[in-house]
Design an enzyme around this catalytic site. Structure first.
Site, PDB file in Angstrom:
ATOM      1  N   LYS A  83       0.844  -1.199   0.000  1.00  0.00           N
ATOM      2  CA  LYS A  83       0.000   0.000   0.000  1.00  0.00           C
ATOM      3  C   LYS A  83       0.880   1.250   0.000  1.00  0.00           C
ATOM      4  O   LYS A  83       1.705   1.436   0.883  1.00  0.00           O
ATOM      5  CB  LYS A  83      -0.964  -0.023   1.184  1.00  0.00           C
ATOM      6  CG  LYS A  83      -2.097  -1.015   0.954  1.00  0.00           C
ATOM      7  CD  LYS A  83      -3.271  -0.789   1.833  1.00  0.00           C
ATOM      8  CE  LYS A  83      -4.427  -1.683   1.411  1.00  0.00           C
ATOM      9  NZ  LYS A  83      -5.069  -1.220   0.166  1.00  0.00           N
TER      10      LYS A  83
ATOM     11  N   ARG B 131     -11.065  -8.910  -5.236  1.00  0.00           N
ATOM     12  CA  ARG B 131     -11.799  -9.460  -6.383  1.00  0.00           C
ATOM     13  C   ARG B 131     -11.309 -10.855  -6.746  1.00  0.00           C
ATOM     14  O   ARG B 131     -12.061 -11.655  -7.302  1.00  0.00           O
ATOM     15  CB  ARG B 131     -11.702  -8.481  -7.555  1.00  0.00           C
ATOM     16  CG  ARG B 131     -10.303  -8.241  -8.050  1.00  0.00           C
ATOM     17  CD  ARG B 131     -10.184  -6.982  -8.911  1.00  0.00           C
ATOM     18  NE  ARG B 131     -10.258  -5.775  -8.110  1.00  0.00           N
ATOM     19  CZ  ARG B 131     -10.252  -4.532  -8.602  1.00  0.00           C
ATOM     20  NH1 ARG B 131     -10.179  -4.346  -9.902  1.00  0.00           N
ATOM     21  NH2 ARG B 131     -10.309  -3.491  -7.812  1.00  0.00           N
TER      22      ARG B 131
HETATM   23  N1  BES Z   1      -9.052  -3.328   0.830  1.00  0.00           N
HETATM   24  C1  BES Z   1      -8.783  -2.391  -0.193  1.00  0.00           C
HETATM   25  C2  BES Z   1      -9.884  -1.359  -0.387  1.00  0.00           C
HETATM   26  C3  BES Z   1     -10.183  -0.422   0.762  1.00  0.00           C
HETATM   27  C4  BES Z   1      -9.743   0.877   0.733  1.00  0.00           C
HETATM   28  C5  BES Z   1     -10.974  -0.825   1.825  1.00  0.00           C
HETATM   29  C6  BES Z   1     -10.047   1.738   1.766  1.00  0.00           C
HETATM   30  C7  BES Z   1     -11.272   0.030   2.871  1.00  0.00           C
HETATM   31  C8  BES Z   1     -10.815   1.320   2.831  1.00  0.00           C
HETATM   32  C9  BES Z   1      -8.600  -3.120  -1.527  1.00  0.00           C
HETATM   33  O1  BES Z   1      -8.083  -4.397  -1.456  1.00  0.00           O
HETATM   34  C10 BES Z   1      -7.652  -2.331  -2.353  1.00  0.00           C
HETATM   35  O2  BES Z   1      -6.531  -2.252  -1.981  1.00  0.00           O
HETATM   36  N2  BES Z   1      -8.133  -1.774  -3.434  1.00  0.00           N
HETATM   37  C11 BES Z   1      -7.340  -1.013  -4.302  1.00  0.00           C
HETATM   38  C12 BES Z   1      -7.563  -1.529  -5.704  1.00  0.00           C
HETATM   39  C13 BES Z   1      -6.692  -0.892  -6.738  1.00  0.00           C
HETATM   40  C14 BES Z   1      -5.277  -1.347  -6.549  1.00  0.00           C
HETATM   41  C15 BES Z   1      -7.221  -1.309  -8.081  1.00  0.00           C
HETATM   42  C16 BES Z   1      -7.789   0.446  -4.182  1.00  0.00           C
HETATM   43  O3  BES Z   1      -8.989   0.686  -4.127  1.00  0.00           O
HETATM   44  O4  BES Z   1      -6.914   1.309  -4.089  1.00  0.00           O
HETATM   45 MG    MG Z   2      -6.002  -4.412  -1.466  1.00  0.00          MG
END
Ligand code: BES
Ligand code: MG
Ligand code: ZN
Length: 476
Positions: free
Chosen positions: A254, A329
């Site tokens: 992240k 996903r």
């Molecule tokens: N778990 C996260 C999404 C999330 C973000 C949940 C904020 C709760 C609060 C998810 O797995 C993720 O990391 N999504 C990415 C996807 C992207 C890399 C296409 C995102 O939304 O940044």
């Molecule tokens: Mg994620």
């Protein structure tokens, strides 16, 4: 949790009387009390503590339309009263509905009970921190006997979901998460089957196994089923919840400051479906429900999934992984494929899936995308207003799906820069062949501050929504 019952005691520590504002004169009050109450109401104070040396008695006036917003206001009044009870170290609360407004006391009790929730497990002096409110009694002629115990089950289900979210991954590994589901099933009366890594391999769940590759803890896939003899639906309702017990992003770690800080909440979808089936089973709704939770953490590690790796989902679909942080996903794909075998009436999945959902609507609503009949979606959205877990629908136009095509595989897991909550939904749609609703709960699942009865941390969002929707549409 505070025990909720309709067996009114002779004297509770705190009494709350709900009344219709226009009927204030009908309350059995002494003249001085009535004068005081009316003067308070005149300055628009609708929750009034009657001055008295011997008892704590609140009078709550209700006015205007008895709509979803007014009911939410009643829950919030419950929060205020809960705070007053705990502040003075009292234990019992008796709510009396003297108005004709349907179930008015229910909503106040719901707000009081939900806001009384605490997650104290890790405090050394938890006994001293514990709220004193422990009994809520209600007298309300508009509520039947069954409806009472029902509220208890709903609050328990919500609290269970909150606690599961609040547990850090140091305790709640995928294996432990499954074990908690098993325990919940024993209490509420639903069956639980836990698939271990070997069984997941045999089913060729390449999405779940792929995300798990960087982890030292094995994945699990949990199947919960509540099938009462008197079920009204022939084909089951299947609930699917994302169970990423911690999301570091994997090798695509992240990137932005703080973005990992709340990621123990990434199994909130899984927690919500557990809480919902718990409430349904505890309250013995006549409805056949199945809940599926694929679970793993998402970590970088020696063997972690790499960007550009190609994995194969259990239906044979290949996916090019361009960002290992778009992991939800991948595990949901395997669960949605698994759901096909039930020939379901409807599948609803809940997932903290995208930051895009949060950016588009903030934390006051979840994003809904669906292939199910619009009438069904509208019913769900109505339940959203009723329980104040509001939903906003986004389109599923095919153009959004174009983004998910890969140069080297059937799909890729990363869409374009915009409307990521929709491209994620288009990705998931590929794995469904039944009426389906996807709820992206990334916004409301977790609170970093208290918001009325939504306590800090896990909110338990989805439990009351699913319960209300399933009860109204499939249990009669
Ligand atoms: N778990 C996260 C999404 C999330 C973000 C949940 C904020 C709760 C609060 C998810 O797995 C993720 O990391 N999504 C990415 C996807 C992207 C890399 C296409 C995102 O939304 O940044
Ligand atoms: Mg994620
Ligand atoms: Zn995630």
């Amino acid at each position: 949790m505070a025990k909720i019952s309709n067996k009114a005691p002779k004297n509770a520590d705190v009494v709350v009387t709900l009344f219709d504002k226009k009927d204030v004169k009908k309350l059995k009050l002494e003249k001085a009390q009535l004068t005081f109450l009316e003067s308070e109401l005149n300055v628009n104070r609708n929750t009034v503590l009657m001055p008295s040396l011997t008892e704590k008695h609140f009078y709550v006036a209700i006015e205007g339309n008895w709509n979803a917003e007014a009911k939410e206001g009643m829950r919030k009044t419950g929060v205020e009263i809960q705070a007053a009870v705990n502040k003075t170290n009292l234990e019992s609360l008796h709510i009396v509905n003297q108005s004709a407004l349907e179930k008015a006391a229910w909503y106040l009790a719901e707000g009081a009970a939900l806001s009384n929730y605490q997650f104290l497990k890790y405090f050394k002096d938890k006994e001293n921190k514990k709220n004193t409110l422990s009994k809520i009694f209600v007298t309300d002629a508009t509520i039947s006997e069954e409806e009472w115990s029902e509220l208890h089950g709903i609050v328990e289900g919500t609290e269970l979901a909150r606690t599961l979210v609040n547990e850090p991954v140091s305790f709640l590994t995928a294996t432990q998460f499954s074990e908690e589901m098993n325990k919940a099933g024993k209490v509420a009366g639903f069956k639980t089957q836990i698939l271990n890594k070997k069984q997941i391999e045999a089913l060729k769940m390449g999405g779940l196994l792929g995300v798990n590759k960087g982890s030292i803890d094995p994945p699990t896939f949990t199947i919960m089923e509540y099938k009462p003899k008197n079920a009204k639906n022939k084909k089951p309702i299947v609930l699917v919840g994302k169970g990423v017990v911690f999301d570091t992003g994997g090798l695509s770690l992240k990137p932005t400051p703080g973005s990992m800080d709340e990621m123990k909440c990434d199994m909130a979808g899984g927690a919500a479906v557990v809480g919902a089936i718990y409430a349904i089973a505890a309250n013995k709704l006549p409805v056949h429900v199945i809940a599926l939770v694929p679970a793993t953490d998402n970590r970088p590690g020696g063997n972690a999934l790499c960007p550009q790796d190609v994995i194969t989902i259990s239906d044979g679909t290949t996916v090019e992984v361009l960002n290992t942080d778009a992991e939800g996903r991948l595990i949901l794909a395997d669960a949605l494929v698994y759901a096909k075998k039930y020939k379901p009436e409807l599948v609803i999945d809940l997932a903290t899936l995208t930051g895009a959902a949060v950016r588009s609507i903030g934390t006051y609503a979840s994003a809904v995308m669906a292939t199910a009949d619009q009438k069904v979606v509208n019913n769900l959205m109505d339940s959203g207003f009723e329980v104040w877990e509001r939903l906003i629908q986004f389109p599923m136009w095919k153009e959004y799906g174009e983004e998910m095509k890969s140069d080297v595989a059937d799909l890729k897991n990363l869409g374009g820069a915009f409307a990521g909550q929709i491209s994620a939904a288009k990705f998931l749609e590929h794995f469904t062949d039944y009426p389906w609703i996807h709820i992206d709960i990334a916004g409301p699942a977790y609170q970093n501050k208290v918001d009325a009865y939504r306590t800090k941390g896990g909110v338990g969002v989805g439990v009351r929504l699913l319960y209300d929707f399933i009860k109204k549409n499939y249990a009669n």
